[in-house]
Design an enzyme around this catalytic site. Sequence first.
Site: not given
Ligand code: DX5
Ligand code: ZN
Length: 217
Positions: A7, A32, A34, A36, A65, A67, A136, A174
């Site tokens: 990620s 990956h 993310d 947000m 991903h 969010m 998650m 994840d």
């Molecule tokens: C959290 C994200 C994850 C995050 C994981 O909301 O969806 O993908 O980046 O990071 P680690 O592996 O550090 O928990």
């Molecule tokens: Zn993620």
Amino acid sequence: MIKLAPSILSADFSKLGEQIKILENSKADFIHIDVMDGNFVPNISFGFPIIKSIRKYTKKTFDVHLMIENPSRYIEEFVKCGADIITIHYETDKHIDRTINYIKSFGIKAAVALNPGTPVMCIKDILGLVDMVLIMTVNPGYGGQKFIDYSLDKIREVKELSKNMNKDILIEADGGIGAGNIKNVVEAGANVVVAGSAVFKDNAIEENINLLKGSIN
Ligand code: DX5
Ligand code: ZN
């Protein structure tokens, strides 16, 4: 073969291009990404321009991903940025079936994600539609959080459901995963594992990836 999906939320954004090139030449399977919105989750990460600009540095699968609330508004734009898989959260869309089909209409893979507090049974009826389920294993929003143990049961549950349906599905875990617990996640049934801080820590991206991949394949 179990897939590893670093990620980039934990990357050093001042040298993102360089770090993507390291991922490109590594044993990482997916990248990956993310996204947000500061609404569905408390944090804001990054959006279209960043994704578009890193697309030219790598051919790896972009595992995006989302969010964000009401993700259907932005699917086309994420496809244009080079997404290969788009994951939407069950909790963010009143018309999950429609949006999953909409994602697939672009010829890419569609996935649904569940927060730790959302039961697996919520997605039982759409399991036949999706290419991947993301469980998650922390509450979404931040990297570097502690793994939530009961999420292992949810991974097992998705595995069992897909087995009963005779459906080959990707099951992605994840959050909070590193060398100490990656095996447990895979034993529970995950075949795609996301790792953020465990990959980018100590500026030793390649070594960290080799360690994580070495312990699961
Ligand atoms: C959290 C994200 C994850 C995050 C994981 O909301 O969806 O993908 O980046 O990071 P680690 O592996 O550090 O928990
Ligand atoms: Zn993620």
